[in-house]
Design a protein around this motif. Structure first.
Motif, mmCIF file in Angstrom:
data_model
loop_
_atom_site.group_PDB
_atom_site.id
_atom_site.type_symbol
_atom_site.label_atom_id
_atom_site.label_comp_id
_atom_site.label_asym_id
_atom_site.label_seq_id
_atom_site.Cartn_x
_atom_site.Cartn_y
_atom_site.Cartn_z
ATOM 1 N N ILE A 253 0.851 -1.188 0.000
ATOM 2 C CA ILE A 253 0.000 0.000 0.000
ATOM 3 C C ILE A 253 0.889 1.240 0.000
ATOM 4 O O ILE A 253 2.046 1.174 0.411
ATOM 5 N N ARG A 254 0.325 2.330 -0.480
ATOM 6 C CA ARG A 254 1.047 3.599 -0.446
ATOM 7 C C ARG A 254 0.342 4.519 0.535
ATOM 8 O O ARG A 254 -0.870 4.703 0.439
ATOM 9 N N VAL A 255 1.091 5.054 1.480
ATOM 10 C CA VAL A 255 0.500 6.056 2.367
ATOM 11 C C VAL A 255 1.325 7.339 2.255
ATOM 12 O O VAL A 255 2.515 7.306 1.931
ATOM 13 N N TYR A 256 0.636 8.457 2.496
ATOM 14 C CA TYR A 256 1.269 9.760 2.297
ATOM 15 C C TYR A 256 1.333 10.460 3.641
ATOM 16 O O TYR A 256 0.332 10.514 4.358
ATOM 17 N N GLN A 262 -0.181 21.276 7.397
ATOM 18 C CA GLN A 262 0.281 21.379 6.010
ATOM 19 C C GLN A 262 -0.401 20.345 5.126
ATOM 20 O O GLN A 262 -1.087 19.461 5.619
ATOM 21 N N LYS A 263 -0.142 20.488 3.820
ATOM 22 C CA LYS A 263 -0.744 19.533 2.885
ATOM 23 C C LYS A 263 0.069 18.243 2.837
ATOM 24 O O LYS A 263 1.253 18.239 3.178
ATOM 25 N N ALA A 264 -0.579 17.165 2.417
ATOM 26 C CA ALA A 264 0.105 15.873 2.327
ATOM 27 C C ALA A 264 1.165 15.909 1.236
ATOM 28 O O ALA A 264 1.020 16.604 0.239
ATOM 29 N N ASP A 265 2.228 15.112 1.467
ATOM 30 C CA ASP A 265 3.301 14.992 0.492
ATOM 31 C C ASP A 265 2.855 13.997 -0.567
ATOM 32 O O ASP A 265 3.209 12.826 -0.541
ATOM 33 N N ARG A 266 2.031 14.458 -1.503
ATOM 34 C CA ARG A 266 1.344 13.568 -2.437
ATOM 35 C C ARG A 266 2.262 12.823 -3.408
ATOM 36 O O ARG A 266 1.968 11.735 -3.841
ATOM 37 N N GLY A 267 3.369 13.425 -3.740
ATOM 38 C CA GLY A 267 4.206 12.787 -4.759
ATOM 39 C C GLY A 267 5.137 11.713 -4.218
ATOM 40 O O GLY A 267 5.763 11.002 -4.981
ATOM 41 N N ASP A 268 5.228 11.613 -2.910
ATOM 42 C CA ASP A 268 6.282 10.780 -2.337
ATOM 43 C C ASP A 268 5.730 9.820 -1.275
ATOM 44 O O ASP A 268 5.899 10.041 -0.079
ATOM 45 N N PRO A 269 5.092 8.751 -1.718
ATOM 46 C CA PRO A 269 4.471 7.849 -0.743
ATOM 47 C C PRO A 269 5.473 7.005 0.034
ATOM 48 O O PRO A 269 6.589 6.788 -0.419
ATOM 49 N N VAL A 270 5.019 6.552 1.196
ATOM 50 C CA VAL A 270 5.758 5.535 1.936
ATOM 51 C C VAL A 270 5.117 4.218 1.513
ATOM 52 O O VAL A 270 3.901 4.075 1.555
ATOM 53 N N VAL A 298 -5.454 10.068 10.727
ATOM 54 C CA VAL A 298 -5.480 9.452 9.397
ATOM 55 C C VAL A 298 -6.673 9.951 8.596
ATOM 56 O O VAL A 298 -7.771 10.076 9.124
ATOM 57 N N TRP A 299 -6.405 10.265 7.360
ATOM 58 C CA TRP A 299 -7.461 10.625 6.416
ATOM 59 C C TRP A 299 -7.578 9.515 5.382
ATOM 60 O O TRP A 299 -6.565 9.024 4.899
ATOM 61 N N GLY A 300 -8.754 9.140 5.055
ATOM 62 C CA GLY A 300 -8.910 8.195 3.943
ATOM 63 C C GLY A 300 -9.578 6.885 4.322
ATOM 64 O O GLY A 300 -10.595 6.531 3.757
ATOM 65 N N GLY A 318 -3.500 4.543 -0.107
ATOM 66 C CA GLY A 318 -3.864 5.938 -0.363
ATOM 67 C C GLY A 318 -4.128 6.779 0.873
ATOM 68 O O GLY A 318 -4.401 7.970 0.757
ATOM 69 N N ASP A 319 -4.028 6.195 2.060
ATOM 70 C CA ASP A 319 -4.267 6.963 3.293
ATOM 71 C C ASP A 319 -3.262 8.102 3.450
ATOM 72 O O ASP A 319 -2.101 7.981 3.035
ATOM 73 N N VAL A 320 -3.726 9.173 4.095
ATOM 74 C CA VAL A 320 -2.815 10.258 4.474
ATOM 75 C C VAL A 320 -2.658 10.176 5.991
ATOM 76 O O VAL A 320 -3.645 10.021 6.709
ATOM 77 N N ILE A 321 -1.416 10.259 6.445
ATOM 78 C CA ILE A 321 -1.176 10.093 7.887
ATOM 79 C C ILE A 321 -0.375 11.269 8.435
ATOM 80 O O ILE A 321 0.554 11.762 7.798
#
Ligand SMILES: Nc1nc2c(ncn2[C@@H]2O[C@H](COP(=O)(O)OP(=O)(O)OP(=O)(O)O)[C@@H](O)[C@H]2O)c(=O)[nH]1
Ligand SMILES: [Mg+2]
Length: 325
Positions: A253-256, A262-270, A298-300, A318-321
């Motif tokens: 999975i990819r999490v951001y 601030q906004k999520a680091d959308r281009g660089d997932p963990v 967590v968002w998503g 796709g979660d944002v943490i």
């Protein structure tokens, strides 16, 4: 916690003691690693075996460096996928089509003699592919089974203009001699100690005439057990779909991450294994995070976006943490 090791483990250990050549030692160590059950009691031992393998591989690499042969390719990117297949199946052509690597592609067999890595972009991540020398009924580079075990998945390339079912069969027989099975996700059958590697089959050269029937035969034989894709490494047909298949197969999975306010680091997932928790994500970002972590938002994945979650909260693709330290 006791390790509770199965009997075949001790047999592999015996083999290790008797081994003289570094390659034999690595083989025995990898067998031990594959047989060992996954639980807290074996964590320490697993790490120790991995260190031993790394040390022997490094020594061998140093020796072989003069011959420009590398057996151990450092993992880079989100995952490592090794491409294997019979001569002229199109392995190198595929690496050329999907990465910046430029292996020699030629219409004679045994063109590739060494492993060559390349990074394949997929959406916002990079997946490392490794092109390898061919496997035949009677030959296989001694290090290839190790590369297959070490990778996160294998992609078997078969030539749809020939007899792809026979090709995959030969490859599976060759791997089985080294206790590697097709399909599964790194699971080990404890009775026969076979390591079942994540596998995907790609029928290549679909651009050539009369390949549909062979594709149907390949699917009929294998599609119940593993994904079977059809591509043309030459024209690009099917390659996008295959990339998605590879991503699905990896089961990650990819999490951001985002900093508070601030906004999520959308281009660089963990990138994490599926089923990973907030704690796993924290460790992946920085070792010290785990200790310092007070809570996370967590968002998503939930209905209540941005709510505080516990450390054992399971994350979704796709979660944002947001970590609060
Ligand atoms: N028509 C067609 N030809 C292809 C395709 N992919 C590869 N080829 C051709 O098949 C031949 C072998 O391709 P390679 O990529 O060198 O095959 P390989 O599997 O790396 O071969 P080895 O290195 O010998 O194991 C070359 O002449 C390629 O141009 C394809 O999708 N369609
Ligand atoms: Mg090649």
């Amino acid at each position: 916690m006791p390790a509770n090791l199965p009997l075949p483990y001790f047999e592999a250990e015996k083999k290790l003691r008797a081994a003289k050549e570094p390659a034999e030692k690595i083989e025995a160590l990898e067998e031990m690693l594959a047989i060992m059950p996954h639980h807290k009691g074996t964590d320490h031992l697993r790490a120790e075996l991995r260190r031993k393998i790394a040390r022997i591989s490094e020594e061998m690499d140093k020796k072989l460096a003069t011959q420009k042969v590398s057996i151990h390719i450092q993992k880079e990117g989100a995952a490592q996928v090794v491409i294997i297949g019979m001569p002229s199946a199109g392995k190198s052509q595929f690496l050329c089509a999907t990465t910046n690597a430029r292996p020699t592609v030629a219409d004679y067999p045994f063109t590739t003699q060494h492993a060559m890595p390349g990074m394949m972009p997929f959406e916002d991540i990079q997946i490392q592919l490794i092109d390898t020398p061919p496997i035949t009924k009677s030959t296989m580079e001694w290090w290839l089974p190790h590369a297959v075990r070490r990778a996160d998945a294998m992609l078997i390339m078969a030539d749809l203009s020939l007899d792809p079912v026979a090709e995959v069969k030969i490859i599976s027989e060759q791997l089985l001699k080294h206790k590697i099975g097709l399909g599964g996700s790194g699971v080990v059958d404890e009775d026969d100690s076979i390591y079942y590697q994540n596998t995907l089959i790609a029928g290549n050269k679909i651009d050539l005439p009369d390949t549909q029937e062979n594709l149907a035969a390949l699917k009929a034989e294998y599609v119940d057990k593993m994904p079977v894709a059809s591509i043309s490494a030459l024209t690009g047909t099917g390659i996008e779909d295959l990339k998605h298949e590879i991503f699905r197969l990896l089961d990650v999975i990819r999490v951001y991450t985002k900093a508070p306010g601030q906004k999520a680091d959308r281009g660089d997932p963990v990138v994490l294994d599926s089923g990973s928790t907030v704690e796993d994500a924290a460790v992946a970002v920085h070792k010290s995070f785990l200790e310092r972590l007070k809570y996370a938002r967590v968002w998503g994945s939930g209905k209540h976006d941005g709510l505080r979650v516990k450390r054992d909260h399971v994350l979704q693709e796709g979660d944002v943490i947001e970590f609060h330290l």
